[in-house]
Enzyme design. Structure first.
Site, PDB file in Angstrom:
ATOM      1  N   SER A  51       0.800  -1.223   0.000  1.00 52.41           N
ATOM      2  CA  SER A  51       0.000   0.000   0.000  1.00 52.41           C
ATOM      3  C   SER A  51       0.837   1.279   0.000  1.00 52.41           C
ATOM      4  CB  SER A  51      -0.944   0.022   1.208  1.00 52.41           C
ATOM      5  OG  SER A  51      -0.210   0.120   2.410  1.00 52.41           O
ATOM      6  N   HIS A  90       1.174   4.317   6.795  1.00 50.85           N
ATOM      7  CA  HIS A  90       0.596   5.192   5.770  1.00 50.85           C
ATOM      8  C   HIS A  90       1.017   6.637   5.988  1.00 50.85           C
ATOM      9  CE1 HIS A  90      -2.854   2.345   4.367  1.00 50.85           C
ATOM     10  NE2 HIS A  90      -1.680   1.977   3.923  1.00 50.85           N
ATOM     11  N   ASP A 116      -7.858   6.386   4.579  1.00 42.06           N
ATOM     12  CA  ASP A 116      -7.950   5.219   5.465  1.00 42.06           C
ATOM     13  C   ASP A 116      -9.192   5.160   6.351  1.00 42.06           C
ATOM     14  OD1 ASP A 116      -5.552   4.453   4.448  1.00 42.06           O
ATOM     15  OD2 ASP A 116      -4.380   4.964   6.207  1.00 42.06           O
TER      16      ASP A 116
END
Length: 174
Positions: A51, A90, A116
């Site tokens: 990701s 992230h 998210d």
């Protein structure tokens, strides 16, 4: 192998077992020392998914720092979602509050289309910096964490590796 074990005197055998315990306890103490120095419960994490590509690849080992609480947009953070055990790596795309108000963050994976909010706990629209963030990424080593991925995907491998390490320590002669 068993003949080598039976040839060891009880004192030698006990010494080898204690040496193995010393190695394990030293590793544990180093981990706890890093945790205290970085103010993070997990100062080193491994990237488990794609990701964050191209910034980080699967298997990269990340070093975290949790002493600076003024997280900025663009900073890569690692956070835990309430009720889940796997940390997520992230980038911060939006921040709310700060100063006298608690800092709230919205994150997104570089390789993901959406933010998210779907990953957060039910009813949670943002991350609280002081509660949810494990740390900010300050460095990384590419692909070194692949061993961790192999061990988590193949649990029997963990047992085999620990067994081999234990046998090697016991059979080692000084």
């Amino acid at each position: 192998m068993f003949s080598a074990l039976s040839s060891l005197q009880p004192r030698q055998f006990l010494t080898q077992i204690l040496n193995f315990a010393l190695v394990l306890s030293t590793a544990f103490m180093l981990w706890k020392g890093l945790s205290v120095a970085t103010d993070s419960p997990s100062p080193i994490v491994v990237v488990l998914s794609g990701s964050m590509e191209p910034a980080f690849q699967r298997g990269d080992l990340l070093f975290l720092w949790n002493r600076g609480m003024n997280t900025q947009i663009g900073e890569v953070v690692v956070y835990n979602v309430k009720g889940k055990d796997i940390p997520i790596v992230h980038r911060v795309v939006r921040r709310y509050g700060g100063g006298e108000q608690p800092l709230k963050l919205l994150t997104k994976g570089d390789n993901n289309l959406a933010d998210d909010t779907e990953l957060y706990a039910r009813g949670q629209d943002y991350l609280e910096r002081s509660q949810d963030i494990i740390g900010s990424v300050v460095g990384y080593v590419p692909f070194v964490g692949y061993v961790t991925i192999l061990l988590s995907e193949h649990p029997w491998l963990k047992t085999v590796m620990l067994g081999i390490m234990g046998v090697m320590v016991v059979l080692q002669r000084e």
